[in-house]
Design an enzyme around this catalytic site. Structure first.
Site, PDB file in Angstrom:
ATOM      1  CE  LYS A   1      27.539 -39.684  15.372  1.00 39.97           C
ATOM      2  NZ  LYS A   1      27.637 -38.528  16.260  1.00 39.97           N
TER       3      LYS A   1
ATOM      4  CG  ASP B   1      30.113 -35.722  16.884  1.00 30.05           C
ATOM      5  OD1 ASP B   1      29.515 -34.926  16.134  1.00 30.05           O
ATOM      6  OD2 ASP B   1      29.928 -36.958  16.848  1.00 30.05           O
TER       7      ASP B   1
END
Ligand code: ATR
Length: 273
Positions: free
Chosen positions: A66, A103
């Protein structure tokens, strides 16, 4: 041409994203496919070039890529810049790769779908890693005014609080003692992610009834933290919603429409039982 999407990570076999997105494509009559691709860290750069070359319309990025993927993208959404992490890549009309992070917003959508908007309530966020950071910024963006962060290493909580510009950082001990002040408590440490057995060293003795208690872990669905909170009369929110909503927001970035999240929650719950 048929569109295709992917999720890249290491490991990747356990990911529920292919099931989720393919089910949405089918439900919505979208001619597309979504596949898991195992990418090791040393191959990330080549993997990004390959996805581009082979015409992927977009992909999700999971552990451990990420942060590492950022230098290989052309543009990063401001929220993902703040979080220092990307979980969704979109190939734009002009062929550029743009990174987003869904997220944190996924967590807030999940929370609000489960228990409604409670933006005036005081929030205690436990944990100060990547996941917690994303949630902290998203809570602020959605208008939650009071967010305190507790962490084993207080300096890491303090660093996020400084970036947020308001709130208090606490040790786990201090947070335990003040637990009755909070209307929303979020367990966002990595504990329990790998083994559902591990317990956060955190006492819920002072938890008030009707407090909203959320966990970011969804496997197991009922973490030890949520089980304990439920016994004490809390309103609980499992981590599954965060997973489904981060996916739904990614889907929206790629295809311009929102899939059905409530139905998907049911489908995944059946699998996790
Ligand atoms: P992620 O990106 O998933 O949030 P991370 O960046 O490794 O993962 O962060 C892990 C979080 O879990 C941190 O808040 C960490 O606390 P520290 O900052 O003090 O390390 C917390 N954590 C992990 N193991 C823990 C444990 N045994 N007790 C308390 N907190 C723990």
């Amino acid at each position: 041409m048929k569109k295709w999407f992917a999720v890249i990570g290491d490991p990747i076999a356990h990911s529920k994203s292919p099931f989720m997105h393919n089910a949405w494509f089918q439900e919505m009559g979208i001619d597309a496919a979504y596949i898991p691709i195992h990418v090791k860290s040393e191959h990330l750069k080549e993997a990004v070039s390959a996805l581009k070359l082979l015409g992927a319309s977009g992909w999700n990025v999971t552990v451990p890529h990420k942060e590492a993927i950022i230098p290989f993208l052309d543009e990063i959404d401001p929220m993902a810049v703040k979080m220092g992490a990307v979980n969704t890549v979109v190939r734009t009309k002009d062929g550029k790769l743009k990174g987003y992070n869904t997220d944190g917003a996924g967590f807030v959508h999940s929370l609000e779908e489960a228990v409604g908007k409670n933006r005036e309530k005081k929030v205690l966020l436990i944990g100060a890693g990547g996941a917690s950071r994303g949630i902290a910024f998203a809570l602020k963006e959605y208008g939650y005014q009071q967010v305190d962060i507790a962490n084993r290493t207080v300096s890491k909580a303090q660093a996020i609080i400084e970036e947020l510009g308001e709130g208090t950082s606490l040790s786990l001990d201090e947070a335990e003692k003040r637990l009755d002040q909070y209307g929303i408590v979020i367990q966002a440490t990595s504990l329990g992610l790998s083994t559902g057995e591990k317990k956060l060293p955190f006492s819920l003795d002072r938890l008030q009834k009707e407090t909203i208690v959320a966990d970011i872990v969804y496997n197991p669905l009922m973490t030890p933290f949520l089980t304990e909170a439920e016994k004490r009369g809390a309103i609980i929110v499992t981590g599954l919603g965060m997973f489904v909503h981060q996916g739904a927001i990614a889907f929206h970035h790629w295809l311009g429409q929102y899939p059905d999240t409530e139905n998907m929650m049911q489908k995944l719950m059946e699998q996790l039982k």
